[in-house]
Design a protein around this motif. Structure first.
Motif, PDB file in Angstrom:
ATOM      1  N   UNK A  64       0.825  -1.210   0.000  1.00  0.00           N
ATOM      2  CA  UNK A  64       0.000   0.000   0.000  1.00  0.00           C
ATOM      3  C   UNK A  64       0.862   1.264   0.000  1.00  0.00           C
ATOM      4  N   UNK A  65       0.341   2.303  -0.643  1.00  0.00           N
ATOM      5  CA  UNK A  65       0.961   3.632  -0.694  1.00  0.00           C
ATOM      6  C   UNK A  65      -0.161   4.630  -0.440  1.00  0.00           C
ATOM      7  N   UNK A  66      -0.086   5.356   0.662  1.00  0.00           N
ATOM      8  CA  UNK A  66      -1.184   6.230   1.079  1.00  0.00           C
ATOM      9  C   UNK A  66      -0.719   7.676   1.170  1.00  0.00           C
ATOM     10  N   UNK A  67      -1.582   8.586   0.721  1.00  0.00           N
ATOM     11  CA  UNK A  67      -1.300  10.017   0.788  1.00  0.00           C
ATOM     12  C   UNK A  67      -2.532  10.763   1.262  1.00  0.00           C
ATOM     13  N   UNK A  68      -2.306  11.816   2.040  1.00  0.00           N
ATOM     14  CA  UNK A  68      -3.380  12.682   2.518  1.00  0.00           C
ATOM     15  C   UNK A  68      -3.007  14.118   2.154  1.00  0.00           C
ATOM     16  N   UNK A  76      -6.230  12.819   9.252  1.00  0.00           N
ATOM     17  CA  UNK A  76      -5.537  11.733   8.549  1.00  0.00           C
ATOM     18  C   UNK A  76      -5.750  10.365   9.193  1.00  0.00           C
ATOM     19  N   UNK A  77      -5.834  10.298  10.508  1.00  0.00           N
ATOM     20  CA  UNK A  77      -6.066   9.005  11.166  1.00  0.00           C
ATOM     21  C   UNK A  77      -7.423   8.432  10.744  1.00  0.00           C
ATOM     22  N   UNK A  78      -8.454   9.251  10.756  1.00  0.00           N
ATOM     23  CA  UNK A  78      -9.784   8.785  10.357  1.00  0.00           C
ATOM     24  C   UNK A  78      -9.799   8.349   8.900  1.00  0.00           C
ATOM     25  N   UNK A  79      -9.116   9.108   8.040  1.00  0.00           N
ATOM     26  CA  UNK A  79      -9.053   8.733   6.626  1.00  0.00           C
ATOM     27  C   UNK A  79      -8.285   7.426   6.454  1.00  0.00           C
ATOM     28  N   UNK A  80      -7.211   7.268   7.187  1.00  0.00           N
ATOM     29  CA  UNK A  80      -6.456   6.019   7.137  1.00  0.00           C
ATOM     30  C   UNK A  80      -7.297   4.832   7.574  1.00  0.00           C
ATOM     31  N   UNK A  83      -9.796   3.815   4.835  1.00  0.00           N
ATOM     32  CA  UNK A  83      -9.139   3.154   3.711  1.00  0.00           C
ATOM     33  C   UNK A  83      -8.744   1.728   4.075  1.00  0.00           C
ATOM     34  N   UNK A  84      -8.209   1.543   5.294  1.00  0.00           N
ATOM     35  CA  UNK A  84      -7.885   0.176   5.736  1.00  0.00           C
ATOM     36  C   UNK A  84      -9.133  -0.678   5.797  1.00  0.00           C
ATOM     37  N   UNK A  85     -10.198  -0.156   6.360  1.00  0.00           N
ATOM     38  CA  UNK A  85     -11.451  -0.911   6.438  1.00  0.00           C
ATOM     39  C   UNK A  85     -11.951  -1.289   5.043  1.00  0.00           C
TER      40      UNK A  85
END
Length: 150
Positions: A64-68, A76-80, A83-85
């Motif tokens: 995985x490669x994630x950007x905010x 960012x924690x909530x967005x992460x 995305x994981x879910x």
């Protein structure tokens, strides 16, 4: 807030001038284009604010490669988490892995439940300088136990 696959919005986020120069290496093109076989998901809140691009490493592992976007990093924690879910709910993956090269990103991934699994020494070259990257990973069972602890 919702998540959906979207290549164009993912490329928009990844190519942001405060993101792409920080993640590309000396041999990267001037802008990022999602390669064939890579899946992209985007978080909308209500506009695109974060993305994850991922590809299969083998039959059970996704890299995985994630950007905010900078203006959305306070969430960012909530967005992460969403995305994981999404990945756990929409793929049969048993393990997610990635590489990070800065402390702030490493701490963010640890908060999401990833574990530091090793160091890839001198594995990224930026501005002529070799940089170590932390190898991170999380398994489906770690994710589930991490979610219950929140």
């Amino acid at each position: 807030m919702y998540v959906e696959p979207n290549i164009e919005d993912a490329e928009y986020i990844i190519n942001h001038p405060d993101i792409y120069p920080c993640v590309k290496d000396d041999g990267s093109p001037e802008s990022f284009a999602v390669p064939e076989g890579m899946v992209t998901i985007v978080v909308y809140d209500p506009d695109p604010v974060a993305c994850t691009a991922f590809h299969w490493r083998n039959t059970i592992t996704i890299e995985v490669h994630t950007q905010v976007l900078p203006e959305a990093r306070k969430m960012s924690y909530e967005y992460g988490r969403v995305m994981l879910d999404w990945i756990w709910s929409n793929t049969p993956a048993e393990k997610l892995v990635g590489l990070v090269h800065d402390r702030k990103t490493l701490l963010w991934t640890l908060k999401l439940g990833f574990k530091k699994e090793g160091v890839c020494t001198a594995s990224l070259k930026q501005n002529g300088r070799f940089i170590n990257q932390a190898y991170i990973g999380i398994s489906r069972c770690q994710q589930q136990s991490h979610s219950y602890q929140q």
